[in-house]
Design a protein around this motif. Structure first.
Motif, mmCIF file in Angstrom:
data_model
loop_
_atom_site.group_PDB
_atom_site.id
_atom_site.type_symbol
_atom_site.label_atom_id
_atom_site.label_comp_id
_atom_site.label_asym_id
_atom_site.label_seq_id
_atom_site.Cartn_x
_atom_site.Cartn_y
_atom_site.Cartn_z
ATOM 1 N N ALA A 2 -4.341 3.178 -0.110
ATOM 2 C CA ALA A 2 -4.575 2.402 -1.156
ATOM 3 C C ALA A 2 -3.471 1.490 -1.024
ATOM 4 O O ALA A 2 -2.385 1.763 -1.391
ATOM 5 C CB ALA A 2 -4.960 3.081 -2.659
ATOM 6 N N GLY A 3 -3.963 0.568 -1.514
ATOM 7 C CA GLY A 3 -3.357 -0.882 -1.740
ATOM 8 C C GLY A 3 -3.448 -2.073 -3.355
ATOM 9 O O GLY A 3 -4.276 -1.823 -3.280
ATOM 10 N N ALA A 26 0.804 -0.972 -0.581
ATOM 11 C CA ALA A 26 -0.077 0.414 -0.051
ATOM 12 C C ALA A 26 1.099 1.277 -0.309
ATOM 13 O O ALA A 26 2.225 1.462 0.402
ATOM 14 C CB ALA A 26 -0.571 -0.036 0.817
ATOM 15 N N THR A 28 -3.279 1.736 -7.466
ATOM 16 C CA THR A 28 -3.489 2.745 -6.392
ATOM 17 C C THR A 28 -3.573 3.538 -6.512
ATOM 18 O O THR A 28 -4.755 4.165 -5.874
ATOM 19 C CB THR A 28 -1.728 2.111 -5.275
#
Length: 275
Positions: A243-244, A33, A260
């Protein structure tokens, strides 16, 4: 004011290092992430932000919970970890994603390509197998479809499998089931212990409540728990977005950085930021 810790370049190097280790045979998947920090000149209007998130993804799970003194975790998760209502449990793992397109023909093409992507189908199968393995000891029956379907949010297409079961013990609660499932390979990787160690080595920040779970449970054991993704932590005039992306041996730094970036759009569009 937007700051990306780590930078896309550093994130890309982490993805490349993870792929190198996978090709060496160390593990088969890890979710890496990155974050964006947004600083505003005005106080954040969290109720208005939450309303915009709910309107953009009405079929998702919109939430806001205290995450520390003066901090609030809020988001619009597309992923149901597990629910239990009476004698029925449902889990809906998501893994394998592609960004949406504003052009209808291109959007349909991307969705169709995701359903045929060997890389994404493999990533998804790893997660579904882990969910099956975690839930099987608790279930009298468990129905796991052989192929995924698609779900969409305002910004992403995801491969999705809906797993339905009947608990063997009517006393097992939704929270117990959620704890048995967490963390799935969709937010950590596989093998879990190795993936968690790699995340600690390659991610230069603390995830906090990101990729945890949020939900509710009642005295009868019914409840609903979702994965805390598509989320941000608010503190005073700062939003920290998370975000990953699932990294497998076939992954590329460019593709995972782009994925991402697309996932950040859930929040960026809700706050009116173009990037």
């Amino acid at each position: 004011d937007i700051r990306p810790p780590p930078s896309p370049e550093i994130y890309g190097r982490a993805v490349a290092e993870a792929v190198r280790r996978m090709k060496r045979g160390d593990f088969s998947k890890v979710v890496l992430a990155r974050t964006l920090e947004l600083r505003s000149s005005r106080d954040l209007d969290l109720p208005a932000l939450l309303q915009r998130l709910a309107r953009r993804d009405p079929s998702g799970y919109t939430f806001a919970v205290p995450s520390g003194p003066g901090r609030t975790l809020l988001g619009a998760s597309p992923e149901l970890l597990v629910s239990r209502r009476g004698g029925r449990l449902v889990a809906n793992p998501l893994a394998g994603s592609t960004p949406r397109s504003a052009d209808l023909a291109e959007d349909v093409r991307r969705a169709a390509a995701l359903l045929e992507s060997a890389k994404d189908l493999h990533e998804h199968a790893v997660v579904v197998d882990a969910v099956r393995e975690a839930l099987a000891p608790y279930c009298r029956t468990l129905d796991v479809p052989t192929r995924p379907t698609l779900v969409r949010t305002a910004t992403m297409w995801h491969l999705s499998t809906t797993v339905v079961g009947e608990p063997a013990d009517p006393a097992v609660s939704a929270l117990e089931l959620a704890c048995a499932l967490h963390p799935t390979p969709a937010v950590c990787g596989t093998p879990t212990d190795t993936a968690r160690r790699v995340i600690g080595e390659l991610e230069p920040f603390d995830r906090g409540a990101y990729t945890g779970m949020v939900g509710w449970g009642d005295a009868s054991g019914d409840g609903e728990w979702v994965v805390t993704i598509r989320c941000a932590e608010a503190e005073e005039r700062t939003l920290r977005l998370f975000a990953g992306a699932g990294v497998v041996e076939q992954s590329s730094p460019e593709a995972e950085t782009a994925e991402t970036g697309a996932k950040f759009q859930t929040f960026l569009q809700a706050v009116g930021v173009d990037q």
